[in-house]
Write an enzyme that holds these catalytic residues in place. Structure first.
Site, PDB file in Angstrom:
ATOM      1  N   ASP A 264      -2.728  39.758  -7.475  1.00  0.00           N
ATOM      2  CA  ASP A 264      -2.877  41.197  -7.223  1.00  0.00           C
ATOM      3  C   ASP A 264      -3.907  41.437  -6.122  1.00  0.00           C
ATOM      4  O   ASP A 264      -3.720  42.299  -5.258  1.00  0.00           O
ATOM      5  CB  ASP A 264      -3.308  41.913  -8.511  1.00  0.00           C
ATOM      6  CG  ASP A 264      -2.288  41.710  -9.621  1.00  0.00           C
ATOM      7  OD1 ASP A 264      -1.099  41.551  -9.292  1.00  0.00           O
ATOM      8  OD2 ASP A 264      -2.683  41.682 -10.792  1.00  0.00           O
ATOM      9  N   GLY A 299     -11.827  38.846 -15.633  1.00  0.00           N
ATOM     10  CA  GLY A 299     -11.122  40.127 -15.726  1.00  0.00           C
ATOM     11  C   GLY A 299     -10.130  40.293 -14.592  1.00  0.00           C
ATOM     12  O   GLY A 299     -10.159  39.534 -13.613  1.00  0.00           O
TER      13      GLY A 299
HETATM   14  O1  RIB Z   1      -1.609  39.965 -12.561  1.00  0.00           O
HETATM   15  C1  RIB Z   1      -2.444  40.091 -13.652  1.00  0.00           C
HETATM   16  C2  RIB Z   1      -1.971  41.203 -14.537  1.00  0.00           C
HETATM   17  O2  RIB Z   1      -0.710  40.859 -15.076  1.00  0.00           O
HETATM   18  C3  RIB Z   1      -2.855  41.473 -15.728  1.00  0.00           C
HETATM   19  O3  RIB Z   1      -3.833  42.434 -15.466  1.00  0.00           O
HETATM   20  C4  RIB Z   1      -1.863  41.880 -16.807  1.00  0.00           C
HETATM   21  O4  RIB Z   1      -2.032  43.182 -17.223  1.00  0.00           O
HETATM   22  C5  RIB Z   1      -0.484  41.649 -16.208  1.00  0.00           C
HETATM   23  O5  RIB Z   1       0.094  42.800 -15.774  1.00  0.00           O
END
Ligand code: RIB
Length: 313
Positions: A264, A299
């Protein structure tokens, strides 16, 4: 290292469609195997969901970010809104449905920072195409559109089509990997699978560097314009019609504690790099660095680096 992510008039705006969930994280020696119970070391509840994490990543890097999602009316949604307020994510396209519950993810993390995730998207599972139509102004006013595969397939594809019509640069992070109709690959400007996801779309194993190169070519042949295969601690591979290269993972000064959300961080940062008109290679070097730094903190959303951390690192 290029300087990036500084708020300026020229910076393009980013629209992200995705999911917010509360992550329930359990840190222990190892991820329990089937039928096994282990004694954990630490437990945290924090903001997660791939789309939301990407929005936080982009906003912390000074991106101009609007987030489209659906949340319920509960304490998890409050956690989301507090975070967006703090991070500067625009919330006008977040649908607040008081009849639904915000989603939750259970995340097991081992001592090397590896994870296993089970996500229930909750309210965001109830997103429909009409919701995208209702938020079309947000897409229209954006230059870059980023999404993943945690929202319903039909909605993801519908939104990609709309973003395409609006001439946005589209980024699809195909996580978790789910089927995409072959006709829809042409909607994607940047496709950012990890190795496992690339294997899913090509239905073949990727083991060697040669396999990675071939996989990227196969994906390009589907009509995708730019392919980025993320390789975890091995870095990334990029391919389009003009350039093809590997980038090594960013060398970290601190140990890896949690890889949750590294993808992400990468995608959010890539969007910011493109919003700042960086050359593709520069944008990828930037995103690679942001992703690496995110693994040194525990986290998901909580680990997204701020722009100052990137410059100083
Ligand atoms: O990419 C990590 C995310 O994948 C986590 O925060 C979890 O919620 C899932 O959506």
């Amino acid at each position: 290292m290029v300087r990036f992510g500084h708020k300026n008039k020229k910076m393009k705006s980013i629209c992200i469609l995705g999911v917010f969930v509360a992550d329930l994280c359990f840190v222990g020696e190892k991820i329990p195997s089937e039928g096994q119970t282990v004694l954990g070391k630490k437990h945290i509840v924090g903001p997660g969901g791939k789309g939301s994490n990407q929005a936080i990543a982009a906003a912390r890097l000074n991106g101009d970010v609007s987030f489209i999602t659906k949340v319920g009316k509960d304490s998890h949604a409050e956690m989301a809104f507090n975070l967006y307020k703090k991070s500067g994510v625009k919330t006008h396209s977040i649908i607040h449905d008081e009849n639904l519950f915000t989603g939750v993810a259970g995340i097991m993390i081992d001592k090397e920072g590896k994870n296993a995730i089970n996500i229930v998207s909750g309210a965001a599972e109830h997103l429909v195409a009409e919701d995208i139509d209702n938020q079309i102004e947000t897409i229209k006013n954006s230059d870059i559109f980023l999404t993943q595969m945690e929202t319903p397939d039909a909605v993801t594809i519908y939104a990609l089509k709309k973003a395409n019509e609006q001439k946005c640069i589209t980024i699809l992070n195909p996580a978790p990997a789910r089927k995409i109709d072959e006709n829809n690959f042409q909607l994607i400007d940047f496709f950012t699978p990890n190795e496992t996801e690339a294997e899913f779309y090509l239905n073949k194993k990727i083991e060697t560097n040669e396999d990675i190169k071939l996989a990227a070519n196969d994906l390009l042949r589907k009509g995708i314009k730019n392919v980025v295969i993320t390789l975890g601690h091995k870095g990334i591979y990029f391919a389009n019609k003009k350039q093809k290269f590997f980038l090594e993972a960013f060398k970290l000064e601190r140990p890896v504690v949690d890889t949750t959300g590294a993808g992400d961080a990468f995608n959010g940062a890539l969007a910011v790099g493109l919003a700042n008109d960086l050359e593709i290679k520069e944008a990828l070097i930037f995103a690679n660095k942001v992703a690496g730094i995110s693994t040194t903190k525990l986290g998901a959303a909580a680990s997204m680096p701020f722009s100052e951390e990137i410059v100083d690192n």
